[in-house]
Write an enzyme that holds these catalytic residues in place. Structure first.
Site, short mmCIF file in Angstrom:
data_model
loop_
_atom_site.label_atom_id
_atom_site.label_comp_id
_atom_site.label_asym_id
_atom_site.label_seq_id
_atom_site.Cartn_x
_atom_site.Cartn_y
_atom_site.Cartn_z
CB SER A 119 -15.86 4.43 56.45
OG SER A 119 -17.15 4.68 55.96
CG ASP A 177 -20.71 -2.06 56.80
OD1 ASP A 177 -21.65 -1.26 56.99
OD2 ASP A 177 -19.53 -1.69 56.62
CG HIS A 209 -19.62 1.18 58.71
ND1 HIS A 209 -19.16 0.83 57.45
CD2 HIS A 209 -19.25 2.47 58.89
CE1 HIS A 209 -18.57 1.86 56.90
NE2 HIS A 209 -18.60 2.87 57.75
#
Length: 238
Positions: A119, A177, A209
């Protein structure tokens, strides 16, 4: 420099290569270690490679209305068309430089260092490999993206060593996601490849995610290929 804590996995007293794995926003290096351990059933470790999991500094984070969070940099909003907060990025660049310099001072050249992250950590890894130090061995980014106005693109467009190889890229993204949509990751990868970056983009089916075991195993195999043991490593085993 913003001081960060580091969790280090190293199987022997010496190492000939290094991996720096940046966690996502609001997390810590030690939590990322536990997440990887949960997925693999063991640590991500190699006989000759040190794996470093830094922890981001605690600082106000605008998407959380200014609440303190362990984040690598502040951002105006979590969207690809938001403008980068380059002042905040410049601050963490000092920390990244120090992490790499520490390894180089131990005798590990840049071409024996891989950076990666999940991320926000993956975005920082992209900044590290394509803006701060293009001599690195490679970069992996999981569920990550670059803002459309990213300084990374400017840096690649204006680099003086055009035509030379850039760090190889491995990107992964979950098809489901909802926090960082797949199309953001795909767009970032496409823009990077237009600027001479070579690599691979893998879509993880039915994945949110999150990190997945097959993703970490793929990264593990890739790291082993990019950072093979040196002759001295083999001699030390005898």
């Amino acid at each position: 420099m913003k001081l960060v804590k580091k969790t280090i996995n190293q199987t022997g007293p010496k190492h000939s290569a290094t991996v720096i794995f940046f966690h996502g926003s609001g997390d810590t290096g030690s939590n990322l270690v536990e997440w990887v351990r949960f997925l693999l059933g063991k640590d991500l470790e190699f006989p000759h490679i040190k794996v470093i999991y830094p922890t981001a500094p605690l600082q106000p984070y605008t998407p959380l209305e200014g609440e303190l969070s362990n984040v690598w940099f502040d951002r105006r909003s979590i969207t690809i068309d938001a403008r980068e907060n380059r002042k905040s990025l410049a601050s963490i660049y000092e920390t990244v430089h120090e992490l790499i310099n520490e390894e180089e001072n131990l005798g590990i050249p840049a071409e024996r260092i891989i950076v990666g992250g999940f991320s926000m950590g993956g975005a920082l890894a992209l900044h590290t490999a394509y803006h701060l130090n293009t001599d690195l061995a490679g970069v992996f980014a999981c569920s990550s993206f670059l803002n459309r106005d990213s300084i990374v693109y400017d840096s690649l467009k204006n680099r003086t060593k055009s035509g030379t190889d850039l760090p190889e890229l491995k990107m992964f993204h979950g098809s489901r996601d909802s926090l960082v949509p797949l199309k953001w990751g795909e767009e970032s990868f496409e823009e990077l490849t237009k600027l001479e970056v070579k690599g691979e983009f893998s879509v993880l089916k039915n994945t949110l995610h999150e990190l997945k075991k097959r993703e970490i195993l793929d990264i593990q195999d890739w790291i082993s290929t990019k950072l093979p043991p040196l002759a001295n490593d083999l001699q030390n085993k005898l």
